[in-house]
Design a protein around this motif. Structure first.
Motif, PDB file in Angstrom:
ATOM      1  N   ASN A  60      81.651  57.666  -4.903  1.00  0.00           N
ATOM      2  CA  ASN A  60      82.446  58.377  -5.905  1.00  0.00           C
ATOM      3  C   ASN A  60      81.624  59.402  -6.656  1.00  0.00           C
ATOM      4  O   ASN A  60      82.084  60.480  -6.994  1.00  0.00           O
ATOM      5  N   LYS A  93      85.581  47.853 -13.296  1.00  0.00           N
ATOM      6  CA  LYS A  93      86.952  48.067 -12.838  1.00  0.00           C
ATOM      7  C   LYS A  93      87.949  47.337 -13.748  1.00  0.00           C
ATOM      8  O   LYS A  93      89.017  47.867 -14.065  1.00  0.00           O
ATOM      9  N   ASN A 131      87.411  54.573 -15.359  1.00  0.00           N
ATOM     10  CA  ASN A 131      87.400  55.751 -14.494  1.00  0.00           C
ATOM     11  C   ASN A 131      87.099  56.925 -15.408  1.00  0.00           C
ATOM     12  O   ASN A 131      87.944  57.317 -16.215  1.00  0.00           O
ATOM     13  N   LYS A 174      93.078  62.469  -8.605  1.00  0.00           N
ATOM     14  CA  LYS A 174      92.195  61.287  -8.587  1.00  0.00           C
ATOM     15  C   LYS A 174      90.737  61.651  -8.315  1.00  0.00           C
ATOM     16  O   LYS A 174      89.821  60.993  -8.786  1.00  0.00           O
ATOM     17  N   PHE A 220      87.952  61.819 -11.156  1.00  0.00           N
ATOM     18  CA  PHE A 220      87.422  60.656 -11.872  1.00  0.00           C
ATOM     19  C   PHE A 220      86.240  60.032 -11.134  1.00  0.00           C
ATOM     20  O   PHE A 220      86.156  60.088  -9.915  1.00  0.00           O
ATOM     21  N   THR A 221      85.356  59.405 -11.902  1.00  0.00           N
ATOM     22  CA  THR A 221      84.260  58.600 -11.362  1.00  0.00           C
ATOM     23  C   THR A 221      84.357  57.203 -11.950  1.00  0.00           C
ATOM     24  O   THR A 221      84.339  57.084 -13.172  1.00  0.00           O
ATOM     25  N   PRO A 226      89.931  56.627  -8.632  1.00  0.00           N
ATOM     26  CA  PRO A 226      90.998  55.623  -8.499  1.00  0.00           C
ATOM     27  C   PRO A 226      91.862  55.895  -7.270  1.00  0.00           C
ATOM     28  O   PRO A 226      91.659  56.883  -6.577  1.00  0.00           O
TER      29      PRO A 226
END
Ligand code: SAM
Length: 283
Positions: A8, A30, A35, A192, A195-196, A199
């Motif tokens: 990611n 998570k 995120n 999506k 994001f890191t 998701p």
């Protein structure tokens, strides 16, 4: 960095505005909906979407690495930002030392007392953890008089439900409840890949601006009424309401509003939901 994080990290690094130092050494959790966003241009755009101006007090829920917090603090007068993850305290305290108008609260936002948190009105600008989107929004709604606007970055499909119009398949309980007190709009989709870690699905900015268009005698009762009205989506509205209201009276009021006996809840617009509620509650 785990393989998952590394993948990611590399994906998001492709953006020229990606701030590499910020993303390093974070153990993304998570279960806390972590995120994060690191693209400075995107973060600045989100602050603009949140209508932030220089005299504003801004409430953020979920500081993460503090990237959005920092961009808000460069525009607003003050930021109060909640973060539940104690592993982020060191990083965020460094930011607080650089930006004196940030106040971090290292606690669960759900335990906060919004009524006494600040004087006057604030704006909310927050990339909120997806696992508690609805509880956070309803906690904010309970103190609606404390907010000039509420801007949340949430899963796109949830934002679509909030903003959907009467007659669409997304239109339901939350659309009616939110739109009875807010102008709801989606100024931006956030893919999506931004994001890191990345998701599974896209997100969207959802902007809620309080309006005083309708007078609702009891908001709590209205919420219960809307829940009852949508209790069985495939049923007619009168069938859903008949456990609490006399069928003949519901049919009469529906007729006065221009609807037939077999109208379904998703065909009633927000204004007419409020009218129907106000009429029936007096029966
Ligand atoms: N604002 C950061 C950004 O945009 O990169 C992080 C956003 S991340 C989607 C949500 C953050 O909310 C995470 O840092 C998570 O630890 C935090 N969080 C989760 N549950 C929380 C709670 N109940 N109260 C406060 N913060 C919470």
């Amino acid at each position: 960095m785990s393989k998952y994080q590394e993948k990611n990290f590399k994906n998001n690094k492709k953006s020229s505005n990606f701030n590499e130092n910020n993303a390093k050494n974070i153990d993304f959790k998570k279960n806390l909906g972590q995120n994060f966003l690191f693209d400075t241009n995107l973060l600045k755009a989100i602050v603009r979407d949140g209508l932030v101006e220089k005299d504003d007090l801004v409430l953020e829920i979920g500081a993460g690495a503090g990237t959005l917090t920092k961009e808000i603090s460069l525009v607003a007068k003050k930021v109060i930002s909640f973060e539940i993850d104690k592993d982020l305290i060191e990083r965020l305290t460094k930011l607080q030392n650089e930006q004196s108008n940030i106040e971090f609260k290292f606690q669960d936002f759900m335990d906060a007392d919004v009524e006494t948190l600040f004087d006057g009105k604030a704006r909310v600008v927050a990339n909120i953890p997806y696992y508690i989107t609805t509880p956070i929004i309803f906690k904010l709604i309970n103190s609606i008089h404390k907010f000039k606007s509420i801007m949340v970055l949430i899963q796109k499909e949830v934002a679509d439900r909030f903003a959907s119009s009467c007659g669409t398949k997304e239109y339901g309980i939350t659309s009616v409840i939110l739109q009875s007190i807010f102008d709801v709009s989606i100024p931006r989709i956030v893919k999506k890949e931004c994001f890191t870690p990345m998701p599974k699905i896209d997100s969207a900015i959802c902007l809620l601006v309080p309006h005083n268009r309708y007078k609702i005698s009891s908001f709590d009762d209205f919420r219960n009424f809307v829940h009852l009205a949508f209790s069985m989506r495939r049923k007619t509205l009168v069938n859903n309401l008949k456990s609490k209201f006399e069928k003949e009276i519901v049919l009469k009021e529906l007729k006065e509003l221009g609807y037939g006996d077999s109208v379904r809840p998703e065909e009633i617009n927000v204004e007419n939901f409020i009218k129907l509620f106000e009429k029936l509650k007096n029966n």
